[in-house]
Motif scaffolding. Structure first.
Motif, PDB file in Angstrom:
ATOM      1  N   LEU A 154     -27.420 -12.773  22.344  1.00 60.10           N
ATOM      2  CA  LEU A 154     -28.422 -12.566  21.217  1.00 60.10           C
ATOM      3  C   LEU A 154     -29.977 -13.046  21.568  1.00 60.10           C
ATOM      4  CD1 LEU A 154     -29.140 -13.716  18.538  1.00 60.10           C
ATOM      5  CD2 LEU A 154     -28.616 -16.793  19.179  1.00 60.10           C
ATOM      6  N   LEU A 176     -42.582 -14.539  13.404  1.00 63.61           N
ATOM      7  CA  LEU A 176     -43.661 -14.626  15.060  1.00 63.61           C
ATOM      8  C   LEU A 176     -44.190 -13.011  14.042  1.00 63.61           C
ATOM      9  CD1 LEU A 176     -43.933 -13.921  17.140  1.00 63.61           C
ATOM     10  CD2 LEU A 176     -42.445 -12.489  17.976  1.00 63.61           C
ATOM     11  N   PHE A 177     -43.348 -12.011  13.128  1.00 66.31           N
ATOM     12  CA  PHE A 177     -43.780 -11.144  12.599  1.00 66.31           C
ATOM     13  C   PHE A 177     -44.469 -11.434  11.558  1.00 66.31           C
ATOM     14  CE2 PHE A 177     -39.219  -8.642  13.632  1.00 66.31           C
ATOM     15  CZ  PHE A 177     -39.549  -9.116  14.870  1.00 66.31           C
ATOM     16  N   ALA A 186     -20.414 -23.279  22.933  1.00 65.97           N
ATOM     17  CA  ALA A 186     -20.190 -22.051  22.313  1.00 65.97           C
ATOM     18  C   ALA A 186     -20.613 -21.475  23.888  1.00 65.97           C
ATOM     19  CB  ALA A 186     -21.990 -22.355  21.349  1.00 65.97           C
ATOM     20  N   MET A 237     -13.482 -23.445   9.518  1.00 67.47           N
ATOM     21  CA  MET A 237     -14.229 -23.450  10.335  1.00 67.47           C
ATOM     22  C   MET A 237     -12.506 -24.123  11.573  1.00 67.47           C
ATOM     23  SD  MET A 237     -15.572 -21.392  12.863  1.00 67.47           S
ATOM     24  CE  MET A 237     -16.752 -20.625  12.486  1.00 67.47           C
ATOM     25  N   SER A 295     -38.111  -8.178  18.963  1.00 73.65           N
ATOM     26  CA  SER A 295     -39.190  -9.136  19.063  1.00 73.65           C
ATOM     27  C   SER A 295     -40.309  -7.965  20.006  1.00 73.65           C
ATOM     28  CB  SER A 295     -39.693 -10.197  18.918  1.00 73.65           C
ATOM     29  OG  SER A 295     -38.601 -11.104  18.821  1.00 73.65           O
ATOM     30  N   VAL A 327     -32.835 -18.190  14.900  1.00 69.30           N
ATOM     31  CA  VAL A 327     -33.542 -17.757  16.179  1.00 69.30           C
ATOM     32  C   VAL A 327     -34.253 -16.264  14.900  1.00 69.30           C
ATOM     33  CG1 VAL A 327     -32.808 -14.710  17.813  1.00 69.30           C
ATOM     34  CG2 VAL A 327     -32.138 -17.517  18.135  1.00 69.30           C
ATOM     35  N   HIS A 342     -21.501 -27.276   5.597  1.00 64.09           N
ATOM     36  CA  HIS A 342     -21.195 -27.016   6.934  1.00 64.09           C
ATOM     37  C   HIS A 342     -21.187 -25.934   7.435  1.00 64.09           C
ATOM     38  CE1 HIS A 342     -19.339 -27.930  11.362  1.00 64.09           C
ATOM     39  NE2 HIS A 342     -18.628 -26.659  10.480  1.00 64.09           N
ATOM     40  N   ILE A 343     -22.355 -25.936   8.234  1.00 61.15           N
ATOM     41  CA  ILE A 343     -22.563 -24.578   9.022  1.00 61.15           C
ATOM     42  C   ILE A 343     -22.302 -24.621  10.609  1.00 61.15           C
ATOM     43  CG2 ILE A 343     -24.694 -23.001   9.357  1.00 61.15           C
ATOM     44  CD1 ILE A 343     -26.280 -23.756   7.519  1.00 61.15           C
ATOM     45  N   ASN A 344     -22.170 -23.803  10.990  1.00 61.51           N
ATOM     46  CA  ASN A 344     -20.967 -23.749  12.006  1.00 61.51           C
ATOM     47  C   ASN A 344     -22.211 -23.502  13.505  1.00 61.51           C
ATOM     48  OD1 ASN A 344     -20.366 -21.902  15.131  1.00 61.51           O
ATOM     49  ND2 ASN A 344     -18.863 -23.128  14.342  1.00 61.51           N
ATOM     50  N   THR A 345     -22.124 -25.098  14.680  1.00 55.18           N
ATOM     51  CA  THR A 345     -23.166 -24.392  15.479  1.00 55.18           C
ATOM     52  C   THR A 345     -24.369 -22.813  16.310  1.00 55.18           C
ATOM     53  OG1 THR A 345     -22.193 -26.196  16.419  1.00 55.18           O
ATOM     54  CG2 THR A 345     -24.151 -25.460  17.814  1.00 55.18           C
ATOM     55  N   LEU A 346     -23.417 -22.298  16.482  1.00 53.80           N
ATOM     56  CA  LEU A 346     -23.606 -21.216  17.097  1.00 53.80           C
ATOM     57  C   LEU A 346     -24.168 -20.504  15.779  1.00 53.80           C
ATOM     58  CD1 LEU A 346     -22.537 -19.117  19.109  1.00 53.80           C
ATOM     59  CD2 LEU A 346     -21.205 -18.731  18.230  1.00 53.80           C
ATOM     60  N   GLU A 347     -23.430 -20.294  14.703  1.00 52.04           N
ATOM     61  CA  GLU A 347     -24.583 -20.362  13.638  1.00 52.04           C
ATOM     62  C   GLU A 347     -26.001 -20.265  13.170  1.00 52.04           C
ATOM     63  OE1 GLU A 347     -20.917 -18.416   9.759  1.00 52.04           O
ATOM     64  OE2 GLU A 347     -20.806 -20.681  10.664  1.00 52.04           O
ATOM     65  N   MET A 350     -38.440 -14.591  14.787  1.00 50.97           N
ATOM     66  CA  MET A 350     -38.254 -13.400  14.581  1.00 50.97           C
ATOM     67  C   MET A 350     -40.027 -13.161  13.626  1.00 50.97           C
ATOM     68  SD  MET A 350     -35.473 -12.068  16.566  1.00 50.97           S
ATOM     69  CE  MET A 350     -35.732 -10.287  16.518  1.00 50.97           C
ATOM     70  N   TRP A 393     -41.158  -4.609  17.873  1.00 51.43           N
ATOM     71  CA  TRP A 393     -42.339  -4.602  16.938  1.00 51.43           C
ATOM     72  C   TRP A 393     -43.266  -4.727  17.394  1.00 51.43           C
ATOM     73  CZ3 TRP A 393     -45.503  -7.596  14.461  1.00 51.43           C
ATOM     74  CH2 TRP A 393     -45.299  -7.887  13.102  1.00 51.43           C
ATOM     75  N   SER A 450     -17.347 -24.026  20.299  1.00 47.14           N
ATOM     76  CA  SER A 450     -18.950 -24.127  19.321  1.00 47.14           C
ATOM     77  C   SER A 450     -19.051 -25.483  18.399  1.00 47.14           C
ATOM     78  CB  SER A 450     -18.941 -22.939  18.436  1.00 47.14           C
ATOM     79  OG  SER A 450     -18.144 -22.653  17.590  1.00 47.14           O
ATOM     80  N   GLU A 451     -17.857 -25.941  18.202  1.00 44.77           N
ATOM     81  CA  GLU A 451     -18.225 -27.441  17.656  1.00 44.77           C
ATOM     82  C   GLU A 451     -18.380 -28.024  18.192  1.00 44.77           C
ATOM     83  OE1 GLU A 451     -18.186 -28.019  13.561  1.00 44.77           O
ATOM     84  OE2 GLU A 451     -19.073 -25.558  14.128  1.00 44.77           O
ATOM     85  N   TRP A 486     -24.655 -16.133  23.173  1.00 40.88           N
ATOM     86  CA  TRP A 486     -26.308 -16.499  23.311  1.00 40.88           C
ATOM     87  C   TRP A 486     -26.653 -16.268  24.250  1.00 40.88           C
ATOM     88  CZ3 TRP A 486     -28.532 -19.267  20.846  1.00 40.88           C
ATOM     89  CH2 TRP A 486     -29.811 -19.932  21.228  1.00 40.88           C
ATOM     90  N   ARG A 502     -28.204 -21.260  15.209  1.00 44.38           N
ATOM     91  CA  ARG A 502     -28.298 -20.325  16.654  1.00 44.38           C
ATOM     92  C   ARG A 502     -29.156 -19.391  16.165  1.00 44.38           C
ATOM     93  NH1 ARG A 502     -25.448 -22.502  22.115  1.00 44.38           N
ATOM     94  NH2 ARG A 502     -26.123 -24.785  21.857  1.00 44.38           N
ATOM     95  N   TRP A 503     -28.694 -18.563  15.418  1.00 41.06           N
ATOM     96  CA  TRP A 503     -28.491 -16.997  15.296  1.00 41.06           C
ATOM     97  C   TRP A 503     -29.206 -17.167  14.247  1.00 41.06           C
ATOM     98  CZ3 TRP A 503     -26.986 -12.456  16.477  1.00 41.06           C
ATOM     99  CH2 TRP A 503     -26.059 -12.571  17.773  1.00 41.06           C
ATOM    100  N   TYR A 557     -45.995  -2.827  16.458  1.00 44.07           N
ATOM    101  CA  TYR A 557     -47.499  -2.990  15.275  1.00 44.07           C
ATOM    102  C   TYR A 557     -49.007  -2.963  16.076  1.00 44.07           C
ATOM    103  CZ  TYR A 557     -49.818  -5.967  12.004  1.00 44.07           C
ATOM    104  OH  TYR A 557     -51.264  -6.308  10.958  1.00 44.07           O
ATOM    105  N   PHE A 558     -49.073  -3.687  16.686  1.00 44.88           N
ATOM    106  CA  PHE A 558     -50.213  -4.016  17.660  1.00 44.88           C
ATOM    107  C   PHE A 558     -50.152  -2.233  18.869  1.00 44.88           C
ATOM    108  CE2 PHE A 558     -49.062  -8.451  17.163  1.00 44.88           C
ATOM    109  CZ  PHE A 558     -50.621  -8.800  16.626  1.00 44.88           C
ATOM    110  N   ALA A 572     -48.117 -12.575  12.807  1.00 47.15           N
ATOM    111  CA  ALA A 572     -49.049 -11.432  13.303  1.00 47.15           C
ATOM    112  C   ALA A 572     -50.012 -10.588  12.727  1.00 47.15           C
ATOM    113  CB  ALA A 572     -47.726 -10.315  14.558  1.00 47.15           C
ATOM    114  N   MET A 573     -48.972 -10.645  11.576  1.00 46.24           N
ATOM    115  CA  MET A 573     -49.015  -9.978  10.167  1.00 46.24           C
ATOM    116  C   MET A 573     -50.884  -9.956   9.713  1.00 46.24           C
ATOM    117  SD  MET A 573     -46.582  -7.255   8.427  1.00 46.24           S
ATOM    118  CE  MET A 573     -45.098  -8.226   8.451  1.00 46.24           C
TER     119      MET A 573
END
Lengths: 174, 46
Positions: B20, A20-21, B12, B1, B28, A13, A2-7, A17, B31, B7-8, B17, A9-10, B35-36, A24-25
């Motif tokens: 974040l 993306l990095f 949330a 939890m 981003s 994200v 079980h993973i919390n919904t908010l976790e 990222m 970075w 958030s369940e 949010w 999302r983190w 880089y560029f 790009a490389m």
């Protein structure tokens, strides 16, 4: 698990990222043909002064460019200096550095550029780079090599391509 | 939890949010600029 919904999302994200990095490389490495330096060539460090390539009168910017038009620069690192003590190269042109050390491990670093490599005893270090901006740059040792390490530097002058003149022979600069 | 965790059931906290998103966007952009805008123009070594 079980993973919390908010976790979640983190996690998404952070993963986005990272993608993306790394993307790009990979993209720039592929599109600009950038490879990590991987040259392996051995040389007898103790007899550099007798060698064909790294004898004192063969150092510095080479008069003849390589077949692809890039310039070759030969440097010897030794406690406590880089030889020759000053070199001049044009901006915006590919420069191939070939370096060897006469004694212990040294590092070569040109601040404000990406030029940086280790010079390991017994090996020839070869890196290719381009200096985009004219100016005067120090060439520093960034591997501790002894009591005089912090005095180990020489001068690199990057000049505009139209004012640069190729040396007529090695050792003719500056 | 806890079962009472908002958030369940899709509730949330909006502030978390937004925070974040702001941090992710800022990091981003920073970075990509380094880089560029800084690293690559200094001339890659190969």
């Amino acid at each position: 698990m079980h993973i919390n919904t908010l976790e979640k999302r983190w996690l998404y994200v952070a993963l986005g990222m990272i993608l993306l990095f790394v993307g790009a490389m990979f993209f720039t490495a592929y599109s600009r043909n950038i490879h990590p330096p991987s040259h392996v060539e051995t040389i007898d460090s103790a007899s550099l002064h007798l060698s064909e390539e790294f004898a004192e009168d063969k150092l510095g910017v080479q008069p003849q460019p390589l077949p692809d038009g890039s310039l070759q620069v030969k440097l010897v690192a030794a406690r406590y200096g880089f030889y020759p003590r000053a070199i001049e190269v044009p901006a915006g042109r590919k420069i191939v550095f070939r370096l060897a050390t006469l004694d212990v491990l040294h590092g070569v670093h040109v601040p404000m550029t990406n030029m940086s490599t280790m010079v390991v005893p017994g090996f020839v270090a070869e890196v290719t780079t381009v200096f985009p901006k004219p100016g005067e740059y120090p060439v520093l040792c960034n591997e501790y090599c002894g009591l005089g390490h912090d005095h180990m530097w020489s001068k690199l002058t990057v000049v505009a391509p139209d004012t640069w003149r190729a040396p007529t022979q090695t050792g003719a600069q500056p | 939890m806890s079962a009472h965790d908002p958030s369940e059931n899709g509730q949330a906290p909006i502030g978390t949010w937004v925070l974040l998103c702001l941090v992710a966007l800022g990091m981003s952009l920073a970075w990509l600029f380094l880089y560029f805008g800084v690293f690559l123009p200094r001339g890659a070594i190969t």
